[in-house]
Design a protein around this motif. Structure first.
Motif, PDB file in Angstrom:
ATOM      1  N   ALA A 128      20.925  13.710  -8.603  1.00  0.00           N
ATOM      2  CA  ALA A 128      21.451  15.068  -8.437  1.00  0.00           C
ATOM      3  C   ALA A 128      21.206  15.607  -7.030  1.00  0.00           C
ATOM      4  N   GLY A 129      20.470  14.849  -6.207  1.00  0.00           N
ATOM      5  CA  GLY A 129      20.215  15.276  -4.833  1.00  0.00           C
ATOM      6  C   GLY A 129      19.216  16.400  -4.711  1.00  0.00           C
ATOM      7  N   HIS A 130      18.302  16.508  -5.667  1.00  0.00           N
ATOM      8  CA  HIS A 130      17.278  17.552  -5.584  1.00  0.00           C
ATOM      9  C   HIS A 130      16.432  17.371  -4.335  1.00  0.00           C
ATOM     10  N   HIS A 131      15.850  18.462  -3.900  1.00  0.00           N
ATOM     11  CA  HIS A 131      15.122  18.435  -2.640  1.00  0.00           C
ATOM     12  C   HIS A 131      13.964  17.440  -2.698  1.00  0.00           C
ATOM     13  N   ARG A 132      13.623  16.941  -1.543  1.00  0.00           N
ATOM     14  CA  ARG A 132      12.659  15.856  -1.423  1.00  0.00           C
ATOM     15  C   ARG A 132      11.297  16.201  -2.006  1.00  0.00           C
ATOM     16  N   GLN A 133      10.824  17.427  -1.820  1.00  0.00           N
ATOM     17  CA  GLN A 133       9.489  17.777  -2.322  1.00  0.00           C
ATOM     18  C   GLN A 133       9.449  17.730  -3.841  1.00  0.00           C
ATOM     19  N   GLY A 134      10.511  18.150  -4.496  1.00  0.00           N
ATOM     20  CA  GLY A 134      10.561  18.090  -5.947  1.00  0.00           C
ATOM     21  C   GLY A 134      10.523  16.654  -6.449  1.00  0.00           C
ATOM     22  N   VAL A 135      11.236  15.776  -5.776  1.00  0.00           N
ATOM     23  CA  VAL A 135      11.240  14.362  -6.146  1.00  0.00           C
ATOM     24  C   VAL A 135       9.858  13.759  -5.904  1.00  0.00           C
ATOM     25  N   LEU A 136       9.261  14.101  -4.774  1.00  0.00           N
ATOM     26  CA  LEU A 136       7.926  13.587  -4.452  1.00  0.00           C
ATOM     27  C   LEU A 136       6.902  14.068  -5.483  1.00  0.00           C
ATOM     28  N   ASN A 137       6.974  15.333  -5.868  1.00  0.00           N
ATOM     29  CA  ASN A 137       6.058  15.863  -6.882  1.00  0.00           C
ATOM     30  C   ASN A 137       6.234  15.141  -8.217  1.00  0.00           C
ATOM     31  N   ALA A 138       7.485  14.911  -8.604  1.00  0.00           N
ATOM     32  CA  ALA A 138       7.756  14.205  -9.864  1.00  0.00           C
ATOM     33  C   ALA A 138       7.249  12.768  -9.787  1.00  0.00           C
ATOM     34  N   PHE A 139       7.428  12.136  -8.641  1.00  0.00           N
ATOM     35  CA  PHE A 139       6.950  10.758  -8.468  1.00  0.00           C
ATOM     36  C   PHE A 139       5.432  10.709  -8.559  1.00  0.00           C
ATOM     37  N   GLN A 140       4.770  11.656  -7.933  1.00  0.00           N
ATOM     38  CA  GLN A 140       3.306  11.691  -7.989  1.00  0.00           C
ATOM     39  C   GLN A 140       2.813  11.954  -9.411  1.00  0.00           C
ATOM     40  N   GLY A 141       3.517  12.777 -10.162  1.00  0.00           N
ATOM     41  CA  GLY A 141       3.174  13.005 -11.552  1.00  0.00           C
ATOM     42  C   GLY A 141       3.330  11.737 -12.381  1.00  0.00           C
ATOM     43  N   MET A 142       4.393  10.985 -12.108  1.00  0.00           N
ATOM     44  CA  MET A 142       4.622   9.720 -12.790  1.00  0.00           C
ATOM     45  C   MET A 142       3.506   8.726 -12.463  1.00  0.00           C
ATOM     46  N   GLN A 143       3.091   8.694 -11.204  1.00  0.00           N
ATOM     47  CA  GLN A 143       1.984   7.811 -10.797  1.00  0.00           C
ATOM     48  C   GLN A 143       0.709   8.158 -11.559  1.00  0.00           C
ATOM     49  N   ALA A 144       0.384   9.424 -11.618  1.00  0.00           N
ATOM     50  CA  ALA A 144      -0.835   9.869 -12.300  1.00  0.00           C
ATOM     51  C   ALA A 144      -0.766   9.528 -13.788  1.00  0.00           C
ATOM     52  N   TYR A 145       0.410   9.697 -14.372  1.00  0.00           N
ATOM     53  CA  TYR A 145       0.576   9.382 -15.787  1.00  0.00           C
ATOM     54  C   TYR A 145       0.374   7.885 -16.017  1.00  0.00           C
ATOM     55  N   ALA A 146       0.976   7.058 -15.179  1.00  0.00           N
ATOM     56  CA  ALA A 146       0.824   5.605 -15.312  1.00  0.00           C
ATOM     57  C   ALA A 146      -0.633   5.208 -15.158  1.00  0.00           C
ATOM     58  N   ASP A 147      -1.326   5.811 -14.215  1.00  0.00           N
ATOM     59  CA  ASP A 147      -2.734   5.486 -13.999  1.00  0.00           C
ATOM     60  C   ASP A 147      -3.562   5.820 -15.240  1.00  0.00           C
ATOM     61  N   GLY A 148      -3.335   6.979 -15.817  1.00  0.00           N
ATOM     62  CA  GLY A 148      -4.042   7.368 -17.036  1.00  0.00           C
ATOM     63  C   GLY A 148      -3.708   6.436 -18.195  1.00  0.00           C
ATOM     64  N   HIS A 149      -2.447   6.059 -18.295  1.00  0.00           N
ATOM     65  CA  HIS A 149      -2.032   5.131 -19.351  1.00  0.00           C
ATOM     66  C   HIS A 149      -2.741   3.789 -19.195  1.00  0.00           C
ATOM     67  N   PHE A 150      -2.765   3.269 -17.978  1.00  0.00           N
ATOM     68  CA  PHE A 150      -3.412   1.974 -17.755  1.00  0.00           C
ATOM     69  C   PHE A 150      -4.897   2.042 -18.110  1.00  0.00           C
TER      70      PHE A 150
END
Length: 136
Positions: free
Chosen positions: A37-59
């Motif tokens: 959707a072309g959302h602004h870079r900071q929003g994508v970066l924040n979502a990516f960092q949230g995904m990273q944290a979630y994966a780390d907790g899952h592992f």
């Protein structure tokens, strides 16, 4: 990016782990939608960092479950998780270098790795757990 499809081939029989797998795949899909959707870079970066944290907790949760079963391949499984952590950490650093570095193709790669890991390595643990049960 294709929508997340969590099917029976991904079920391990551990309800918490299965739900975490489903949530992670949903997060990847949502992140793909934001990029598309072309959302602004900071929003994508924040979502990516949230995904990273979630994966780390899952592992961490998954490794603790494996330890509770005295899983003999835990060290190798942990190395695989560490590889994924390194990939996403390196990608997160590069994302700050400019737009477009976090692409749909990159998310597809991460999703493919994650699904392959579930179907092969997590299922191997699930079979072990069903056969041996938790340690006393």
């Amino acid at each position: 990016m294709q929508p997340s499809i969590f099917d029976d081939s991904l079920r391990t029989g551990f309800e918490v782990i299965d739900e975490q797998h489903r949530m992670f795949l949903d997060m990847l899909s949502e992140l793909g939608e934001q990029i598309q959707a072309g959302h602004h870079r900071q929003g994508v970066l924040n979502a990516f960092q949230g995904m990273q944290a979630y994966a780390d907790g899952h592992f961490t949760d998954e490794e603790a479950t494996m330890a509770g079963y005295d899983y003999p391949d835990l060290a190798d499984h942990r190395r695989q998780h560490d590889t994924f952590r390194r990939m996403t950490r390196d990608l997160g650093k590069r994302t700050g270098e400019g737009p477009g570095l976090l692409s749909l193709e990159t998310l597809e790669y991460l999703g493919t790795w994650f699904v392959g890991h579930i179907r092969n390595d997590d299922q191997r643990f699930a079979a072990f757990a069903r056969e041996h049960g938790p340690r006393a």
